[in-house]
Design a protein around this motif. Structure first.
Motif, PDB file in Angstrom:
ATOM      1  N   HIS A  20       0.761  -1.623  -0.074  1.00 17.14           N
ATOM      2  CA  HIS A  20      -0.377  -0.004  -0.147  1.00 17.14           C
ATOM      3  C   HIS A  20       0.632   1.251  -0.192  1.00 17.14           C
ATOM      4  O   HIS A  20       0.820   2.536  -0.567  1.00 17.14           O
ATOM      5  CB  HIS A  20      -0.955   0.334   0.992  1.00 17.14           C
ATOM      6  CG  HIS A  20      -2.239  -0.821   0.943  1.00 17.14           C
ATOM      7  ND1 HIS A  20      -2.000  -2.141   1.253  1.00 17.14           N
ATOM      8  CD2 HIS A  20      -3.547  -0.378   1.075  1.00 17.14           C
ATOM      9  CE1 HIS A  20      -3.679  -3.195   0.973  1.00 17.14           C
ATOM     10  NE2 HIS A  20      -4.428  -1.210   0.906  1.00 17.14           N
ATOM     11  N   ALA A  21       1.750   1.573   0.386  1.00 19.66           N
ATOM     12  CA  ALA A  21       2.788   2.227   1.168  1.00 19.66           C
ATOM     13  C   ALA A  21       4.044   2.705  -0.423  1.00 19.66           C
ATOM     14  O   ALA A  21       3.816   3.525  -0.639  1.00 19.66           O
ATOM     15  CB  ALA A  21       3.989   2.258   2.154  1.00 19.66           C
ATOM     16  N   ILE A  22       3.827   1.548  -1.178  1.00 19.02           N
ATOM     17  CA  ILE A  22       4.682   1.905  -2.278  1.00 19.02           C
ATOM     18  C   ILE A  22       3.967   2.262  -3.715  1.00 19.02           C
ATOM     19  O   ILE A  22       3.800   3.127  -4.664  1.00 19.02           O
ATOM     20  CB  ILE A  22       5.188   0.230  -3.099  1.00 19.02           C
ATOM     21  CG1 ILE A  22       6.342  -0.223  -1.924  1.00 19.02           C
ATOM     22  CG2 ILE A  22       5.924   0.183  -3.895  1.00 19.02           C
ATOM     23  CD1 ILE A  22       6.983  -1.792  -2.288  1.00 19.02           C
ATOM     24  N   LEU A  23       2.876   1.718  -3.958  1.00 18.28           N
ATOM     25  CA  LEU A  23       1.763   2.209  -4.793  1.00 18.28           C
ATOM     26  C   LEU A  23       1.354   3.705  -4.273  1.00 18.28           C
ATOM     27  O   LEU A  23       1.434   4.821  -5.330  1.00 18.28           O
ATOM     28  CB  LEU A  23       0.220   1.488  -4.770  1.00 18.28           C
ATOM     29  CG  LEU A  23       0.634   0.081  -5.239  1.00 18.28           C
ATOM     30  CD1 LEU A  23      -0.623  -0.800  -5.205  1.00 18.28           C
ATOM     31  CD2 LEU A  23       1.061   0.229  -6.760  1.00 18.28           C
ATOM     32  N   ILE A  72      -1.277   9.582   3.923  1.00 20.18           N
ATOM     33  CA  ILE A  72      -2.461   8.983   3.990  1.00 20.18           C
ATOM     34  C   ILE A  72      -2.194   7.687   3.923  1.00 20.18           C
ATOM     35  O   ILE A  72      -2.440   7.309   5.235  1.00 20.18           O
ATOM     36  CB  ILE A  72      -3.564   9.508   3.696  1.00 20.18           C
ATOM     37  CG1 ILE A  72      -3.982  11.119   3.484  1.00 20.18           C
ATOM     38  CG2 ILE A  72      -4.791   8.832   4.332  1.00 20.18           C
ATOM     39  CD1 ILE A  72      -4.674  11.764   3.453  1.00 20.18           C
ATOM     40  N   THR A  73      -2.469   6.903   2.983  1.00 20.77           N
ATOM     41  CA  THR A  73      -1.969   5.189   3.237  1.00 20.77           C
ATOM     42  C   THR A  73      -0.638   5.154   4.287  1.00 20.77           C
ATOM     43  O   THR A  73      -1.733   3.616   4.592  1.00 20.77           O
ATOM     44  CB  THR A  73      -2.327   5.280   1.429  1.00 20.77           C
ATOM     45  OG1 THR A  73      -3.544   5.616   1.177  1.00 20.77           O
ATOM     46  CG2 THR A  73      -1.926   3.446   1.227  1.00 20.77           C
ATOM     47  N   PRO A  74       0.296   5.303   3.647  1.00 16.30           N
ATOM     48  CA  PRO A  74       1.275   4.424   4.512  1.00 16.30           C
ATOM     49  C   PRO A  74       0.766   5.274   6.714  1.00 16.30           C
ATOM     50  O   PRO A  74       1.182   3.707   6.800  1.00 16.30           O
ATOM     51  CB  PRO A  74       2.248   5.180   4.313  1.00 16.30           C
ATOM     52  CG  PRO A  74       2.370   5.379   3.060  1.00 16.30           C
ATOM     53  CD  PRO A  74       1.040   6.020   2.607  1.00 16.30           C
ATOM     54  N   VAL A  75       0.251   5.821   6.730  1.00 21.54           N
ATOM     55  CA  VAL A  75       0.683   6.078   8.215  1.00 21.54           C
ATOM     56  C   VAL A  75      -1.118   5.153   8.373  1.00 21.54           C
ATOM     57  O   VAL A  75      -0.869   5.076   9.806  1.00 21.54           O
ATOM     58  CB  VAL A  75       0.125   7.344   8.010  1.00 21.54           C
ATOM     59  CG1 VAL A  75       0.275   7.579   9.515  1.00 21.54           C
ATOM     60  CG2 VAL A  75       0.814   8.833   8.504  1.00 21.54           C
ATOM     61  N   SER A  76      -1.975   5.262   7.399  1.00 20.73           N
ATOM     62  CA  SER A  76      -3.152   4.221   7.819  1.00 20.73           C
ATOM     63  C   SER A  76      -2.889   2.957   7.652  1.00 20.73           C
ATOM     64  O   SER A  76      -3.621   2.072   8.908  1.00 20.73           O
ATOM     65  CB  SER A  76      -4.213   4.380   6.760  1.00 20.73           C
ATOM     66  OG  SER A  76      -3.873   3.751   5.559  1.00 20.73           O
ATOM     67  N   ARG A  77      -1.617   2.534   7.383  1.00 23.93           N
ATOM     68  CA  ARG A  77      -1.738   1.248   7.336  1.00 23.93           C
ATOM     69  C   ARG A  77      -0.973   0.536   9.224  1.00 23.93           C
ATOM     70  O   ARG A  77      -1.259  -0.225   9.443  1.00 23.93           O
ATOM     71  CB  ARG A  77      -0.393   0.137   6.579  1.00 23.93           C
ATOM     72  CG  ARG A  77      -0.860   0.532   5.103  1.00 23.93           C
ATOM     73  CD  ARG A  77      -1.908  -0.603   4.443  1.00 23.93           C
ATOM     74  NE  ARG A  77      -1.532  -1.293   5.068  1.00 23.93           N
ATOM     75  CZ  ARG A  77      -3.035  -2.164   4.792  1.00 23.93           C
ATOM     76  NH1 ARG A  77      -4.086  -2.154   4.982  1.00 23.93           N
ATOM     77  NH2 ARG A  77      -2.714  -3.840   4.979  1.00 23.93           N
TER      78      ARG A  77
END
Length: 294
Positions: free
Chosen positions: A198-201, A228-233
């Motif tokens: 998710h973080a990569i994409l 937002i996505t990396p932190v949400s993970r």
């Protein structure tokens, strides 16, 4: 008077000849300019552009994967620094996981859901292909190039993270195991933690978009959305901190590598080049004239 008429006639003759020579010179000497016009899409059919862009995506992915073979001293120092930094973060993985999960409890569900969705391949590739399609239909060179950059970077990063997750088999925080628990070549989703796909994409997309703008505020806004996505993970306990930090680093390296390939080979050139005219004085028996080369 006869000599003057002869001289004038010679000048006219030379100037006419120079026009033909200039056209011939343009064809032979400015092959790069011809390629530039061709690459702009103005003289390419729809399928020619698709083929050309497909080769650009392939070349970009290939260039990203083979970049380490071209690294020099400073590049290896940077790589070593990234690996060392990530290794140091291993010591705080578990405490960082507890911290982010607590922080995530106060985050609105809509933000967490948006972060999760944006890192999914279906939505992400839908966005990247939409950008490319827009550039293809409008024949906008910059949008086409941005679309190619997005697709090539996402493809390179996606393939790399998919293989790495399976090969390394690191346990996710949600499994209840430690950050150093591994099941190599595991097909279990609970052991697909390293690195964060998710973080990569998401950050690949953000970095590729941000490179298209010079305004620092616009760049900052794009990067903020991309984070937002990396932190949400991390909020959801789906990944360790080191999964995310390595994913972010890989995103930057991959996008920059693909972008360098597109620029180095001048695959896409915006606008029309201004051709400079080089004037040369030619003199000969009963002749005098000026030849302009474009």
């Amino acid at each position: 008077m006869t000599h003057i008429k002869s001289l004038l006639a010679s000048i006219v003759l030379v100037l006419i000849t120079s026009t033909i020579q200039a056209q011939d010179t343009t064809t032979k000497e400015n092959s790069q300019d011809t390629l530039t016009v061709k690459n702009s899409g103005d003289k390419m059919s729809f399928w020619q552009m698709v083929k050309y862009d497909g080769l650009s995506v392939y070349g970009g992915v290939k260039h990203a994967y083979t970049s380490p073979f071209r690294w020099k001293g400073d590049d290896w120092l940077t790589f070593g620094g990234l690996m060392a930094g990530n290794a140091i973060l291993l010591a705080v993985d578990e405490s960082a996981n507890d911290y982010f999960i607590k922080q995530g409890e106060g985050v609105p569900d809509v933000i967490q859901e948006a972060g999760f969705r944006f890192g999914k391949p279906l939505l992400n590739y839908g966005l990247t292909t939409s950008v490319y399609t827009l550039g293809l239909i409008t024949k906008n060179q910059k949008i086409r190039k941005t679309g190619v950059l997005l697709i090539a970077s996402a493809t390179a990063g996606g393939l790399l993270q998919t293989l790495s997750k399976t090969a390394i088999g690191r346990a996710r925080p949600l499994t209840g195991e430690g950050n150093l628990s591994f099941k190599f070549w595991s097909s279990e989703a609970g052991y697909h933690s390293f690195p964060s796909g998710h973080a990569i994409l998401s950050f690949t997309t953000a970095h590729a978009f941000a490179k298209q703008f010079d305004n620092l505020f616009v760049k900052g806004g794009i990067y903020a959305l991309g984070m937002i996505t990396p932190v949400s993970r991390l909020w959801g306990g789906a990944h360790w901190l080191t999964d995310v930090t390595l994913g972010l680093a890989l995103s930057v390296v991959i996008v920059d590598s693909v972008d360098n390939y597109l620029k180095k080979d001048e695959r896409y050139v915006y606008g029309n080049k201004k051709h400079k005219i080089r004037w040369n004085l030619r003199m000969g028996a009963n002749q005098i004239g000026i030849v302009g080369r474009f």
